[in-house]
Design an enzyme around this catalytic site. Sequence first.
Site, mmCIF file in Angstrom:
data_model
loop_
_atom_site.group_PDB
_atom_site.id
_atom_site.type_symbol
_atom_site.label_atom_id
_atom_site.label_comp_id
_atom_site.label_asym_id
_atom_site.label_seq_id
_atom_site.Cartn_x
_atom_site.Cartn_y
_atom_site.Cartn_z
ATOM 1 N N SER A 40 0.811 -1.222 0.000
ATOM 2 C CA SER A 40 0.000 0.000 0.000
ATOM 3 C C SER A 40 0.849 1.278 0.000
ATOM 4 O O SER A 40 1.564 1.531 -0.960
ATOM 5 C CB SER A 40 -0.970 -0.040 1.184
ATOM 6 O OG SER A 40 -2.106 0.722 0.883
ATOM 7 N N LYS A 66 -20.857 16.329 9.634
ATOM 8 C CA LYS A 66 -19.827 16.660 10.618
ATOM 9 C C LYS A 66 -19.458 15.465 11.491
ATOM 10 O O LYS A 66 -18.313 15.325 11.928
ATOM 11 C CB LYS A 66 -20.312 17.839 11.486
ATOM 12 C CG LYS A 66 -19.233 18.475 12.330
ATOM 13 C CD LYS A 66 -18.109 19.038 11.492
ATOM 14 C CE LYS A 66 -16.892 19.348 12.359
ATOM 15 N NZ LYS A 66 -15.692 19.511 11.547
#
Lengths: 355, 200
Positions: A147, A200
């Site tokens: 990765s 949020k």
Amino acid sequence: MVPSEPSTRPIALGLLLISLFALGLGLFNTLSAPKASVKYASGKPEQALDVSSLLKKQQPHLQLLELTGMITMGEGGEGGLFEQESNAMTVRHGLEDAEEDNNVKGVLLRINSPGGTVAMSQELNEAVKRVSLKKPVVVSMGDLTASGGYYTACAADKIIANPGTLTASIGVIISTMNLSELLNNKLGVHAVTIKSGRFKDILSPYRTPTPADVQLIQTLIDDSYQDFLNTVVAGRTRFIKDAALRQKRIASIKAVADGRIVTGRQGLTAGLVDEIGDQEVAVARLNEMAKQRFHIKGSDLLPLETGEKRFDLAEWIGLNSKSIVSGLTATTPAGQLPRLPLSARYPNQLLWMME
Amino acid sequence: MIKTRQSSHFLNGLLDSMYGILFHPATTMAALACEESLPFGLSVFWIAFVSGLAPFIQLAIQGGTPTFLWLAVPLSILSGLVSWGFVSILIAGLAYAFRQPFYLEKLLTLSGFSTIPWVLMGFTLLFKASLAGWGTILFVLFSLIIWLWTVILYSMAIGKTYQMHAGQVLIVLAMPFGMSVIWMAWLVGFIGNIQQLVSP
């Protein structure tokens, strides 16, 4: 008054003026050097001057940098009393030094990392690219270069892996825990969230993600993944001139770019790796490339500098972070952190390039 | 006319003291110790001047953007003067405790002059600025020599002020260091004891 003769005054005045002039020249020289401002603007900590290392590094040499563990921008280790620089930051500074040092003729980047945050992996990739413009960079993969580790590696001029190295894992991940059922139904705890916008508290462990949340996160993931794929493709095809071969390489990379882990040998077939070999092979290749690029004659290998370890006060007085953490995580197998989701282990980081 | 004469006297004193401290430190310090008005002013000037140069020297060594240089210079001068005063009071106090006269002004004067070699730091920067590789080594070497030179001159200043020989000066310099280590050990022990008492 002070014993003096008129002839001593011009000497003193001359010394004073020449010293001030020299100081001015030194200032001008430092401030007019374009690299200096970049170097310190990047937040590089000051390093103590090591005379022995200066003497040692007068000759052309290769530089070994070791990227190990999580690639993060924050403090290194797993905690501790003193803030430590992360290994990734140390490697980035090492790359900057290697780029600027004319005696460094090539960089061997030894990677043993499962990946890390997207931004730090991108920074390392850019740092490798910059060095690669000036001098050859060879990556030698250890146990794992997956990765974010591979994201860093793909900017190098050559990638060498062991047959059993685990690599690729080209993908991006965000994970969280949904504790709402446990809290509500089992414990009777109800989380109260007051927010300014509907996203949020996205990925909050106190509620189940809505389809809109998932869609938003997916766009984030897709964007980062596309950047990852483009970077790998650009890095791994930049030396291929032939269009057909280039297309073939792109296709083989895309075929494995679904988050899967491959071995070094499979990586060679997929075009993610250039050669199978250990660190010795990588050193030999880097040596050849450096000699060719800088027209260095002779059959001797260029010396490989391992770089100095930064002074660590915590380690010096026996309070190194590892010893503290091993005490705190005594119930987990040695050297391992509990297998918690990334969001729980690193609450300040959101987006990951991890195996 | 008087003003011109005064400034010329100051400049000559400045150059004479610089030459004298660099090349004939023992004679110069003995002479300065007997002087009354000008030397103290000169020493204040030297301390301020050397402290004011410090940010420029640091900048020349490390690079960076001198955004706050206008603030760094006066702050450096202030901190130089304060630490000069603090160390001198410490040593004068130590001498006074052992029944020596206080002689603070004399000590301030002579110790102020002991910083003169720092002016030569500019030379060392020339090595760093113009010679690659070995220049840096020479820079480190000469900086160390300047540092050692200043320490020796500072020791001489203490010796001249209190009429001490080298061994006594060494004891005076070592005592605050040794006492600070002892105090630190006592403090750690004290906090440790308190912790043991309050912890269940």
